[in-house]
Design an enzyme around this catalytic site. Structure first.
Site, PDB file in Angstrom:
ATOM      1  N   CYS A  79       0.843  -1.212   0.000  1.00 60.79           N
ATOM      2  CA  CYS A  79       0.000   0.000   0.000  1.00 60.79           C
ATOM      3  C   CYS A  79       0.872   1.253   0.000  1.00 60.79           C
ATOM      4  O   CYS A  79       1.508   1.583   0.999  1.00 60.79           O
ATOM      5  CB  CYS A  79      -0.907  -0.029   1.225  1.00 60.79           C
ATOM      6  SG  CYS A  79      -1.820   1.497   1.520  1.00 60.79           S
ATOM      7  N   CYS A  82       0.000   3.994   2.529  1.00 59.39           N
ATOM      8  CA  CYS A  82       0.408   3.582   3.882  1.00 59.39           C
ATOM      9  C   CYS A  82       1.834   4.030   4.170  1.00 59.39           C
ATOM     10  O   CYS A  82       2.164   4.403   5.304  1.00 59.39           O
ATOM     11  CB  CYS A  82       0.320   2.068   4.032  1.00 59.39           C
ATOM     12  SG  CYS A  82      -1.337   1.370   3.854  1.00 59.39           S
TER      13      CYS A  82
END
Length: 322
Positions: A79, A82
């Site tokens: 991700c 993230c």
């Protein structure tokens, strides 16, 4: 229980805190029990920032939440947003010196916790206070808005639950950890972009990210940052009610659909945004179709290529194009 919106405009809904009096009483009982038996129970937290899984969730999050708000960061290795959000959360947690803790949960390895929290996409950030779960926000966000969220969380914890954190030993431990951790070399161009984003200078952030990409077109962090900054710049002055009315009244108006999709995305309704733009591509042609297609690709950058929702939307886009 759904994550709050990515723009962070409605962080920590106080009305959503259920049975606050009962939870506060339980928190006080837990603190009293811990004071009477310091060596018992879950013990003192070993770190301000820690990884947690399903097996350790009750002891490391639920029990600790009786004394200090525990922020939960759902993340995954693939991700890209993230990778922007997590370092900011970690740094701010240490700066708050025991007023909050940060529990990091690998979404790929803890699917049951994902389901229990109703996580639709990552990054997603929640808090647990006195055993009560509070949705905070979804997606990456500027540091200033994350700080505002944490301030409100601390206020809620104190006023509604009587929880004030555990400053003492944790603050010292957090400082030591931060001091011992080797500082990563900072890219001045990226630092300028982040500074502009944090100060609310979205146009400045856009230009700074473009400067990075002009020298390194494949710079992943800059691509994600640019897509995020451009999205926030597009929605900051929109009247949400008017935009949604225009989109509903004029389904063939590509510009109206693009504005609504941006609001969907900024509000954390990722699949709605993708679906709206796929449908716009499907029913348009020529320059309008290309405009909608390119906007969809830009929104893919905000989430990251490996996100399952992006993979699904790419397939849907390919079907309507070919």
């Amino acid at each position: 229980m759904q994550p709050r919106n990515m723009s962070m405009s409605g962080v920590v809904d106080l009305s959503a805190v259920k049975a606050a009096g009962e939870a506060k009483q339980k928190a006080e009982q837990a603190r009293a029990a811990r004071s009477a038996d310091p060596g018992g129970g879950a013990g003192a937290p070993v770190s301000l920032v820690f990884d947690v899984d399903e097996a350790g969730f009750e002891a490391e999050v639920l029990q600790r939440s009786a004394e200090v708000p525990v922020v939960i960061d759902f993340w995954a290795e693939w991700c890209e947003p993230c990778k922007q959000l997590s370092p900011v959360l970690e740094r701010l947690t240490r700066e708050y010196a025991g007023r909050v803790l940060l529990a990091k949960i690998d979404a790929d390895k803890n699917q049951m916790l994902m389901q229990q929290f109703g996580v639709q996409g990552i990054p997603a950030v929640f808090a647990v206070v006195a055993g009560q779960a509070l949705p905070l926000f979804q997606g990456a966000a500027p540091e200033a808005q994350i700080r505002q969220t944490l301030d409100q969380l601390i206020q809620v914890s104190e006023e509604r639950f009587g929880i004030t954190g555990v400053q003492g030993a944790l603050a010292e431990e957090g400082d030591e950890e931060a001091a011992e951790a080797p500082a990563a070399p900072e890219d001045p161009a990226l630092a300028a972009a982040q500074e502009a984003l944090d100060s609310g200078d979205l146009n400045g952030a856009v230009q700074a990210y473009k400067n990075v990409l002009s020298d390194d077109p494949g710079h992943t962090e800059a691509r994600v940052g640019l897509a995020m900054a451009e999205l926030l710049a597009r929605v900051q002055d929109l009247d949400a009610q008017q935009v949604r009315k225009e989109a509903a009244d004029k389904p063939a108006d590509v510009a109206a659909q693009l504005r609504a999709a941006d609001l969907d995305m900024a509000g954390g309704h990722v699949e709605d945004a993708f679906g709206r733009l796929v449908e716009t591509v499907k029913r348009s042609a020529g320059d309008d179709r290309e405009t909608a297609r390119l906007r969809l690709l830009e929104l893919f950058e905000v989430i990251g290529a490996e996100d399952p929702r992006v993979v699904t939307a790419r397939s849907a886009l390919a079907r309507v194009l070919f």
